[in-house]
Design a protein around this motif. Structure first.
Motif, PDB file in Angstrom:
ATOM      1  N   GLY A 254       0.375  -1.008  -0.157  1.00 55.30           N
ATOM      2  CA  GLY A 254      -0.141   0.268  -0.087  1.00 55.30           C
ATOM      3  C   GLY A 254       0.679   1.320   0.113  1.00 55.30           C
ATOM      4  O   GLY A 254       0.805   2.399  -0.439  1.00 55.30           O
ATOM      5  N   VAL A 255       2.231   1.339   0.771  1.00 60.89           N
ATOM      6  CA  VAL A 255       2.398   1.707   0.641  1.00 60.89           C
ATOM      7  C   VAL A 255       3.873   2.394  -0.834  1.00 60.89           C
ATOM      8  O   VAL A 255       3.691   3.950  -1.265  1.00 60.89           O
ATOM      9  CB  VAL A 255       3.759   2.137   1.876  1.00 60.89           C
ATOM     10  N   TYR A 256       3.704   1.597  -0.646  1.00 64.24           N
ATOM     11  CA  TYR A 256       5.100   1.438  -2.582  1.00 64.24           C
ATOM     12  C   TYR A 256       4.657   0.509  -3.386  1.00 64.24           C
ATOM     13  O   TYR A 256       5.501  -0.767  -3.287  1.00 64.24           O
ATOM     14  CB  TYR A 256       6.580   0.718  -1.680  1.00 64.24           C
ATOM     15  N   PRO A 257       3.658   0.909  -3.632  1.00 64.39           N
ATOM     16  CA  PRO A 257       3.006  -0.158  -5.168  1.00 64.39           C
ATOM     17  C   PRO A 257       3.410  -0.348  -6.226  1.00 64.39           C
ATOM     18  O   PRO A 257       4.833   0.181  -6.516  1.00 64.39           O
ATOM     19  CB  PRO A 257       1.356   0.521  -5.026  1.00 64.39           C
TER      20      PRO A 257
ATOM     21  N   SER B 229       7.678   0.104  -7.502  1.00 62.76           N
ATOM     22  CA  SER B 229       8.570   1.379  -6.606  1.00 62.76           C
ATOM     23  C   SER B 229       8.795   1.152  -5.553  1.00 62.76           C
ATOM     24  O   SER B 229       9.863   1.902  -4.980  1.00 62.76           O
ATOM     25  CB  SER B 229       7.617   2.918  -6.004  1.00 62.76           C
TER      26      SER B 229
END
Lengths: 225, 225
Positions: free
Chosen positions: A102-105, A108
């Motif tokens: 959720g933070v680094y999809p 990324s």
């Protein structure tokens, strides 16, 4: 209780404080996720653009602490090593911590670099008990150097540390003790036992220093500073 | 949201991590209670026998962080000042935090020394939101020095900090931007807005560095390192 138990507690707390020293020599601290703990090693990651990353690259010394709901605190100090095989470790970390997607999809995630702490010192401090209870451990390759031959299982109670380890902290009553009992009466945790000399139960000591200041014979010494 | 709100959050978390630098220049961190917060000042105490106390006396720089159940993190950096009128402050602290009587009963409380942080930098970081949200504040007398005339209420969003404050961190897109949009496509938080040049919404930026690494025109710069 041993070193692995302490590391597992940090993993269970998950969001713990990681302290570093910045380029000016000042302390910095932030909450970081403990991503994996296995075989007495602790893994975490951070983005290459972050100050935390640059601080670790400049100076790998890191101190970690967390507290759980039972008021048990764990403290760790060691060096954070950047891991080779970045993608492999980041994929593993995301597999074990799916919330990271959720933070680094997508791709990324590869802006993150994996780090490992594979040796260092641990302190367990139980504030939920009365008297408080503390115990120190070494883990990883520090074990041999710091604990010598008694370091099996990485276990080494504060009491055993009387044998003279630089990493050991706190107060000890020497032979200069005159047996007046003042230290025993003032101790907030009542962790001093009558004897010749009187004895501080290291595992119950707050390190507050009140016995040290109160002793009329200056028979109490501080270690590890 | 302002500086006082951040300090109040630290007081509500109560058990937060306090980082210092030890005599070897290494980071140390432990959980300490925030005992009082009022008038943009944060108060805590520690025993004169503790390493934490000695570290603060040698080097007063301290960094604090805590996380609440809503995944909101607060970070503080400042200097801890030992307060005169020790007994008066310790009595006040025990009045506001009666649980302390269980740890330091009776007169033993006076082995504790009160400290105050009355100025410094604060960061609020909300990981419970998507995209994440961050905001910086200065408080106390640092306010004037750090924020200049725009520092009213100690409020100063990350965006405002473009005016050039050394304490400001993160990435900015310069006039060298060629408008290709690559940074916008790679950003894990989708916090980059199209424009001439493209713009990073500082309040939603993770500081991960992926835009910085991906820009084909090297138009993105890092600040505050």
């Amino acid at each position: 209780m041993n070193a692995q138990d302490c590391l597992t507690m940090l993993r269970e707390m998950k969001d713990v404080a990681f302290a570093t020293v910045d380029e000016k020599g000042n302390p910095q601290v932030r909450i970081i996720d403990v991503m994996l703990v296995e075989k007495e090693k602790l893994y975490f990651c951070t983005g290459r653009g972050k100050e935390f990353y640059n601080q670790l690259r400049r100076k790998p010394e890191v101190a970690i602490t967390g507290l759980n709901k039972e008021f048990q605190m764990v403290r760790l100090s060691g060096k954070a090593k950047k891991l080779p095989e970045q993608k492999c470790w980041i994929d593993r970390i995301f597999e074990e911590n799916p919330v990271m997607n959720g933070v680094y999809p997508g791709e990324s995630r590869y802006i993150l670099e994996p780090f490992c702490i594979d040796s260092g010192n641990l302190e367990f401090f139980d504030l939920g008990k009365s008297p408080i209870y503390r115990e120190n451990f070494v883990f990883g390759k520090e074990k041999g150097a710091a604990a010598g031959e008694e370091g099996e299982n990485g276990k080494e109670t504060a009491k055993e540390s009387e044998s003279g380890n630089d990493e050991k902290k706190g107060f000890w009553i020497t032979e200069a003790c005159i047996g007046c009992g003042k230290c025993m009466r003032v101790c907030p945790q009542q962790c001093i036992t009558k004897g010749t000399p009187y004895l501080i139960r290291q595992e119950n000591c707050l390190h507050c220093g009140l016995c040290f200041e109160s002793c009329p014979a200056q028979a109490i010494v501080r270690r590890g500073e």
